[in-house]
Design a protein around this motif. Sequence first.
Motif, PDB file in Angstrom:
ATOM      1  N   PHE A  36      -0.009  -9.104 -11.310  1.00  0.00           N
ATOM      2  CA  PHE A  36      -0.054 -10.557 -11.175  1.00  0.00           C
ATOM      3  C   PHE A  36      -1.503 -10.988 -11.086  1.00  0.00           C
ATOM      4  O   PHE A  36      -2.263 -10.473 -10.263  1.00  0.00           O
ATOM      5  CB  PHE A  36       0.710 -11.014  -9.937  1.00  0.00           C
ATOM      6  N   ASN A  37      -1.908 -11.921 -11.923  1.00  0.00           N
ATOM      7  CA  ASN A  37      -3.294 -12.382 -11.921  1.00  0.00           C
ATOM      8  C   ASN A  37      -3.365 -13.775 -12.542  1.00  0.00           C
ATOM      9  O   ASN A  37      -3.204 -13.930 -13.750  1.00  0.00           O
ATOM     10  CB  ASN A  37      -4.179 -11.412 -12.706  1.00  0.00           C
ATOM     11  N   VAL A  38      -3.556 -14.785 -11.714  1.00  0.00           N
ATOM     12  CA  VAL A  38      -3.718 -16.152 -12.204  1.00  0.00           C
ATOM     13  C   VAL A  38      -4.992 -16.733 -11.608  1.00  0.00           C
ATOM     14  O   VAL A  38      -5.340 -16.456 -10.452  1.00  0.00           O
ATOM     15  CB  VAL A  38      -2.510 -17.052 -11.856  1.00  0.00           C
ATOM     16  N   THR A  39      -5.713 -17.535 -12.394  1.00  0.00           N
ATOM     17  CA  THR A  39      -6.974 -18.084 -11.911  1.00  0.00           C
ATOM     18  C   THR A  39      -7.348 -19.350 -12.673  1.00  0.00           C
ATOM     19  O   THR A  39      -6.980 -19.515 -13.840  1.00  0.00           O
ATOM     20  CB  THR A  39      -8.114 -17.058 -12.048  1.00  0.00           C
ATOM     21  N   ASN A  40      -8.068 -20.226 -12.005  1.00  0.00           N
ATOM     22  CA  ASN A  40      -8.691 -21.370 -12.669  1.00  0.00           C
ATOM     23  C   ASN A  40     -10.158 -21.478 -12.249  1.00  0.00           C
ATOM     24  O   ASN A  40     -10.764 -22.550 -12.304  1.00  0.00           O
ATOM     25  CB  ASN A  40      -7.943 -22.669 -12.344  1.00  0.00           C
ATOM     26  N   LEU A  41     -10.747 -20.342 -11.839  1.00  0.00           N
ATOM     27  CA  LEU A  41     -12.122 -20.333 -11.357  1.00  0.00           C
ATOM     28  C   LEU A  41     -13.132 -20.708 -12.431  1.00  0.00           C
ATOM     29  O   LEU A  41     -14.258 -21.088 -12.120  1.00  0.00           O
ATOM     30  CB  LEU A  41     -12.471 -18.954 -10.781  1.00  0.00           C
ATOM     31  N   ALA A  42     -12.748 -20.591 -13.698  1.00  0.00           N
ATOM     32  CA  ALA A  42     -13.669 -20.928 -14.782  1.00  0.00           C
ATOM     33  C   ALA A  42     -13.678 -22.426 -15.112  1.00  0.00           C
ATOM     34  O   ALA A  42     -14.470 -22.874 -15.939  1.00  0.00           O
ATOM     35  CB  ALA A  42     -13.314 -20.132 -16.034  1.00  0.00           C
ATOM     36  N   GLU A  43     -12.809 -23.192 -14.457  1.00  0.00           N
ATOM     37  CA  GLU A  43     -12.736 -24.620 -14.723  1.00  0.00           C
ATOM     38  C   GLU A  43     -13.970 -25.355 -14.166  1.00  0.00           C
ATOM     39  O   GLU A  43     -14.649 -24.873 -13.258  1.00  0.00           O
ATOM     40  CB  GLU A  43     -11.470 -25.211 -14.104  1.00  0.00           C
ATOM     41  N   THR A  44     -14.228 -26.539 -14.705  1.00  0.00           N
ATOM     42  CA  THR A  44     -15.378 -27.341 -14.279  1.00  0.00           C
ATOM     43  C   THR A  44     -15.116 -27.979 -12.919  1.00  0.00           C
ATOM     44  O   THR A  44     -14.065 -28.606 -12.703  1.00  0.00           O
ATOM     45  CB  THR A  44     -15.676 -28.450 -15.300  1.00  0.00           C
ATOM     46  N   ILE A  45     -16.048 -27.834 -12.003  1.00  0.00           N
ATOM     47  CA  ILE A  45     -15.897 -28.428 -10.675  1.00  0.00           C
ATOM     48  C   ILE A  45     -16.062 -29.945 -10.774  1.00  0.00           C
ATOM     49  O   ILE A  45     -17.059 -30.447 -11.292  1.00  0.00           O
ATOM     50  CB  ILE A  45     -16.926 -27.851  -9.693  1.00  0.00           C
ATOM     51  N   GLN A  46     -15.058 -30.663 -10.279  1.00  0.00           N
ATOM     52  CA  GLN A  46     -15.092 -32.123 -10.294  1.00  0.00           C
ATOM     53  C   GLN A  46     -15.361 -32.715  -8.914  1.00  0.00           C
ATOM     54  O   GLN A  46     -15.748 -33.871  -8.781  1.00  0.00           O
ATOM     55  CB  GLN A  46     -13.766 -32.666 -10.832  1.00  0.00           C
ATOM     56  N   GLY A  47     -15.130 -31.915  -7.886  1.00  0.00           N
ATOM     57  CA  GLY A  47     -15.323 -32.389  -6.519  1.00  0.00           C
ATOM     58  C   GLY A  47     -14.892 -31.313  -5.544  1.00  0.00           C
ATOM     59  O   GLY A  47     -14.595 -30.180  -5.939  1.00  0.00           O
ATOM     60  N   ALA A  48     -14.849 -31.643  -4.264  1.00  0.00           N
ATOM     61  CA  ALA A  48     -14.448 -30.672  -3.245  1.00  0.00           C
ATOM     62  C   ALA A  48     -13.826 -31.401  -2.068  1.00  0.00           C
ATOM     63  O   ALA A  48     -14.299 -32.470  -1.664  1.00  0.00           O
ATOM     64  CB  ALA A  48     -15.634 -29.842  -2.781  1.00  0.00           C
ATOM     65  N   GLU A  49     -12.769 -30.827  -1.546  1.00  0.00           N
ATOM     66  CA  GLU A  49     -12.104 -31.362  -0.353  1.00  0.00           C
ATOM     67  C   GLU A  49     -12.670 -30.634   0.863  1.00  0.00           C
ATOM     68  O   GLU A  49     -12.812 -29.418   0.869  1.00  0.00           O
ATOM     69  CB  GLU A  49     -10.600 -31.166  -0.445  1.00  0.00           C
ATOM     70  N   THR A  50     -13.002 -31.416   1.909  1.00  0.00           N
ATOM     71  CA  THR A  50     -13.732 -30.883   3.060  1.00  0.00           C
ATOM     72  C   THR A  50     -12.848 -30.721   4.282  1.00  0.00           C
ATOM     73  O   THR A  50     -12.034 -31.589   4.603  1.00  0.00           O
ATOM     74  CB  THR A  50     -14.908 -31.817   3.419  1.00  0.00           C
ATOM     75  N   ILE A  51     -13.046 -29.587   4.965  1.00  0.00           N
ATOM     76  CA  ILE A  51     -12.505 -29.392   6.303  1.00  0.00           C
ATOM     77  C   ILE A  51     -13.679 -29.312   7.254  1.00  0.00           C
ATOM     78  O   ILE A  51     -14.550 -28.448   7.118  1.00  0.00           O
ATOM     79  CB  ILE A  51     -11.660 -28.107   6.420  1.00  0.00           C
ATOM     80  N   SER A  52     -13.752 -30.215   8.217  1.00  0.00           N
ATOM     81  CA  SER A  52     -14.843 -30.232   9.179  1.00  0.00           C
ATOM     82  C   SER A  52     -14.748 -29.030  10.106  1.00  0.00           C
ATOM     83  O   SER A  52     -13.660 -28.603  10.503  1.00  0.00           O
ATOM     84  CB  SER A  52     -14.799 -31.518  10.001  1.00  0.00           C
ATOM     85  N   GLY A  53     -15.899 -28.489  10.462  1.00  0.00           N
ATOM     86  CA  GLY A  53     -15.918 -27.375  11.391  1.00  0.00           C
ATOM     87  C   GLY A  53     -15.391 -27.733  12.773  1.00  0.00           C
ATOM     88  O   GLY A  53     -15.049 -26.851  13.555  1.00  0.00           O
ATOM     89  N   SER A  54     -15.321 -29.026  13.066  1.00  0.00           N
ATOM     90  CA  SER A  54     -14.814 -29.454  14.375  1.00  0.00           C
ATOM     91  C   SER A  54     -13.322 -29.789  14.330  1.00  0.00           C
ATOM     92  O   SER A  54     -12.743 -30.209  15.319  1.00  0.00           O
ATOM     93  CB  SER A  54     -15.587 -30.688  14.857  1.00  0.00           C
ATOM     94  N   ASN A  55     -12.684 -29.589  13.154  1.00  0.00           N
ATOM     95  CA  ASN A  55     -11.288 -29.981  12.966  1.00  0.00           C
ATOM     96  C   ASN A  55     -10.400 -28.749  12.845  1.00  0.00           C
ATOM     97  O   ASN A  55     -10.627 -27.899  11.989  1.00  0.00           O
ATOM     98  CB  ASN A  55     -11.176 -30.835  11.712  1.00  0.00           C
ATOM     99  N   THR A  56      -9.398 -28.633  13.694  1.00  0.00           N
ATOM    100  CA  THR A  56      -8.465 -27.505  13.620  1.00  0.00           C
ATOM    101  C   THR A  56      -7.100 -27.936  13.109  1.00  0.00           C
ATOM    102  O   THR A  56      -6.161 -27.150  13.121  1.00  0.00           O
ATOM    103  CB  THR A  56      -8.284 -26.843  15.000  1.00  0.00           C
ATOM    104  N   VAL A  57      -6.965 -29.181  12.655  1.00  0.00           N
ATOM    105  CA  VAL A  57      -5.673 -29.686  12.196  1.00  0.00           C
ATOM    106  C   VAL A  57      -5.601 -29.766  10.679  1.00  0.00           C
ATOM    107  O   VAL A  57      -4.608 -29.384  10.064  1.00  0.00           O
ATOM    108  CB  VAL A  57      -5.373 -31.076  12.814  1.00  0.00           C
TER     109      VAL A  57
END
Length: 223
Positions: free
Chosen positions: A28-49
């Motif tokens: 099993f091997n699936v990937t989309n790592l070669a796709e163009t980065i359009q943005g990023a979703e952030t998790i704050s280091g102070s957030n555990t939820v």
Amino acid sequence: MKFATLRNIFVASLMLMVGSLNVNAADFNVTNLAETIQGAETISGSNTVKQIASNFSTGSFTGTADVWLVQLYLNSFGSYNLANLSVRIFTDNVGVPGTSVGSLGGTGIMSTGGVFDFTNTASPVPLQPNTNYWVVIKNTVSGTGTNNVNWAYDYPSSPLPGLNGQIGTTQLVSTNGTSWNTFSNTASLMRISNVPEPSTYALGMIGALTMGYVARRRSGLKV
């Protein structure tokens, strides 16, 4: 170089190659790592939820595919300890993550970003055929202030096929731990696999060729 030393190199290379292979009914091997980065979703280091989820699905195969590697394209502000990031694979529950079927761990300090490995070779995650799944990340330790982790994403026009499965086109975000918000046609950049990297095979092959060359030289020196 002594023959015993070369023999040890070969044995170590072979063990690394074999050790990276898990006995599975299906690769099993699936990937989309070669796709163009359009943005990023952030998790704050102070957030555990807050949690981020991205979907994938398996194809038709016999038995299970025991996945032991998940790679994520991550970047951060400051230094984020990967040991604080929970990476799990969940079943699908009507379009959102349902039940966890396994976890994978990452180690080290991330400061610049890129593709990071999360592995579990001791207890690979068993995937069923023709099934939808989610990769979910969550910060497990609060109080690290401005040190955030960001999971990059793309906007694919359709699911990306791979070996015995495909990456989906949905990213979900939960900020309260119970409900999920959908980002339509958004896929976090990742790879889910039980197939070793080509470099693993190359290392084993180099060891085998080295042993063959030395053996031939030794036999040629005999009187």
